[in-house]
Design a protein around this motif. Structure first.
Motif, PDB file in Angstrom:
ATOM      1  N   ILE A 139      26.150 -41.437  33.136  1.00 58.59           N
ATOM      2  CA  ILE A 139      25.550 -41.281  31.963  1.00 58.59           C
ATOM      3  C   ILE A 139      24.103 -41.553  32.299  1.00 58.59           C
ATOM      4  CG2 ILE A 139      25.439 -42.447  29.826  1.00 58.59           C
ATOM      5  CD1 ILE A 139      28.084 -40.956  30.557  1.00 58.59           C
ATOM      6  N   LYS A 140      23.209 -41.069  31.658  1.00 51.47           N
ATOM      7  CA  LYS A 140      21.804 -41.004  32.083  1.00 51.47           C
ATOM      8  C   LYS A 140      21.001 -41.177  30.850  1.00 51.47           C
ATOM      9  CE  LYS A 140      19.529 -37.448  33.490  1.00 51.47           C
ATOM     10  NZ  LYS A 140      18.967 -36.578  34.171  1.00 51.47           N
ATOM     11  N   TYR A 141      20.036 -42.202  30.851  1.00 57.60           N
ATOM     12  CA  TYR A 141      18.900 -42.224  29.801  1.00 57.60           C
ATOM     13  C   TYR A 141      17.877 -42.051  29.974  1.00 57.60           C
ATOM     14  CZ  TYR A 141      22.814 -44.048  26.551  1.00 57.60           C
ATOM     15  OH  TYR A 141      24.116 -44.331  25.802  1.00 57.60           O
ATOM     16  N   LYS A 182      13.979 -44.327  33.541  1.00 57.96           N
ATOM     17  CA  LYS A 182      15.264 -43.767  33.549  1.00 57.96           C
ATOM     18  C   LYS A 182      16.557 -44.969  34.115  1.00 57.96           C
ATOM     19  CE  LYS A 182      16.345 -40.709  36.919  1.00 57.96           C
ATOM     20  NZ  LYS A 182      16.595 -39.601  37.696  1.00 57.96           N
ATOM     21  N   ILE A 183      17.546 -44.663  33.419  1.00 55.25           N
ATOM     22  CA  ILE A 183      18.727 -45.404  34.018  1.00 55.25           C
ATOM     23  C   ILE A 183      19.892 -44.595  33.856  1.00 55.25           C
ATOM     24  CG2 ILE A 183      20.654 -46.936  32.761  1.00 55.25           C
ATOM     25  CD1 ILE A 183      18.814 -49.262  32.398  1.00 55.25           C
ATOM     26  N   VAL A 209      23.997 -50.608  36.943  1.00 54.96           N
ATOM     27  CA  VAL A 209      23.083 -49.548  36.660  1.00 54.96           C
ATOM     28  C   VAL A 209      21.963 -49.336  37.570  1.00 54.96           C
ATOM     29  CG1 VAL A 209      23.475 -50.208  34.242  1.00 54.96           C
ATOM     30  CG2 VAL A 209      21.513 -50.955  35.473  1.00 54.96           C
ATOM     31  N   VAL A 210      21.612 -48.112  37.618  1.00 62.30           N
ATOM     32  CA  VAL A 210      20.445 -47.742  38.392  1.00 62.30           C
ATOM     33  C   VAL A 210      19.253 -47.422  37.695  1.00 62.30           C
ATOM     34  CG1 VAL A 210      19.638 -46.042  40.545  1.00 62.30           C
ATOM     35  CG2 VAL A 210      22.057 -46.782  40.385  1.00 62.30           C
ATOM     36  N   LEU A 211      18.265 -48.159  38.075  1.00 62.16           N
ATOM     37  CA  LEU A 211      17.085 -48.012  37.065  1.00 62.16           C
ATOM     38  C   LEU A 211      15.830 -47.599  37.915  1.00 62.16           C
ATOM     39  CD1 LEU A 211      15.181 -48.766  34.652  1.00 62.16           C
ATOM     40  CD2 LEU A 211      14.894 -51.111  35.903  1.00 62.16           C
ATOM     41  N   ASN A 212      14.960 -46.655  37.270  1.00 66.67           N
ATOM     42  CA  ASN A 212      13.786 -46.032  37.973  1.00 66.67           C
ATOM     43  C   ASN A 212      12.858 -46.330  36.710  1.00 66.67           C
ATOM     44  OD1 ASN A 212      11.660 -44.940  38.940  1.00 66.67           O
ATOM     45  ND2 ASN A 212      12.665 -42.929  39.449  1.00 66.67           N
ATOM     46  N   GLY A 213      11.880 -47.221  36.700  1.00 71.25           N
ATOM     47  CA  GLY A 213      11.092 -47.577  35.969  1.00 71.25           C
ATOM     48  C   GLY A 213      11.018 -48.994  35.160  1.00 71.25           C
TER      49      GLY A 213
END
Length: 302
Positions: free
Chosen positions: A101-103, A128-129, A142-146
């Protein structure tokens, strides 16, 4: 007489949520090998992205329409659907539970959503997560960029992975900001552990922050009870001016040119997201940085 289960059985099997008795009985049944073979085939398959629920309903409808003569249904443990339809359920359950899942958010956009355990996440602009819903109960990651603000429900260990470090918690409220050459974690409630390569893990409690900027590691204290950007305001505590300028760009629909003309400096203060011109003056005028602003483009002068 065999115990009957509801139509979530296969989905719960895929998500490792069967009870010990259910799993033991299923593994001893004649159908177990049949469905493990289906899953083995799916491991190497590629599927287009579609609306899973809609496609499942359509497929089951077609199966019903194609039944022209009564047939003896294959007994699927625990006796709730024919073999063909059950196989379809396996396929779509597999797609549903194994999907990432991506947000994402764009400039000047915030996004609030809930994770499978009802933990809340608020994404800051241009972030983005991604996460996997499969086995979420035992693998909350979760993997976070930002940048994102987390309100984590108590349960198994919860992890936020970034390129620069990992934050580990059980249940708390905190932010993680992972940008180019800038990393920041603040704990607003509970306790978090920040792990960065080749460094001793840092424990943060309520009101404590940890940042990496230009290669320097620093711990500090805050007085805010929530992130300022939740209330449409960005605040900074001795942050490199380039990161402040980048945040201006993220929070407004503007382009900022001439960043190479910036001299090394640090900024402490805040700006509101309500008015771009006031925000620009707050940063550039207070820092004595010459600039021009026209047609949503800022130019930093030498």
């Amino acid at each position: 007489m065999a115990e009957k289960y509801d139509d979530t059985f296969l989905a719960r099997w895929l998500a490792n949520e069967l009870s010990e008795k259910e799993l033991k009985d299923f593994e001893a049944s004649e159908d177990y090998e049949y469905y493990t073979q289906i899953i083995g085939t799916l491991e190497f398959a590629e599927f287009p992205q579609h609306d899973i629920a809609e496609n499942l309903n359509a497929t089951l409808y077609k199966i019903e329409q194609q039944k022209t003569t009564p047939k003896k249904a294959r007994k699927l443990y625990p006796y709730w659907m024919s073999g063909v339809a059950a196989a379809v359920i396996v396929v779509f359950s597999y797609l549903f539970f194994f999907q990432n899942i991506k947000y994402t958010t764009q400039q000047a956009e915030h996004l609030s959503f809930f994770l499978p355990d009802s933990s809340e996440v608020v994404l800051n602009a241009y972030s983005k997560i991604t996460y996997s819903r499969f086995n979420w109960k035992n693998n909350r990651k979760v993997v976070l960029n930002g940048e994102a603000y987390f309100k984590v429900k108590k349960g198994q260990t919860f992890q936020v992975e970034t390129e620069q470090g990992t934050v580990t918690v059980l249940g708390t409220q905190f932010i993680v900001n992972n940008r180019d050459n800038y990393y920041n974690v603040i704990c607003y409630e509970g306790k978090v552990q920040v792990t960065v390569s080749n460094k001793t893990p840092v424990i943060l409690t309520k009101g404590k922050g940890y940042t990496i900027k230009n290669g320097t590691h620093e711990s500090y204290s805050i007085s805010d009870s929530t992130p300022s950007w939740i209330a449409n305001e960005s605040s900074f505590n001795n942050v490199p001016i380039l990161e402040v300028i980048n945040e201006l760009e993220r929070q407004f629909h503007i382009t900022i040119e001439g960043k190479d003309n910036l001299k090394p400096a640090y900024f402490s203060g805040r700006f509101s997201h309500d008015n771009v011109e006031n925000a620009l003056k707050t940063i550039f005028v207070s820092m004595n940085i010459p600039f021009s602003f026209e047609n949503n483009k800022v130019t930093i002068k030498k």
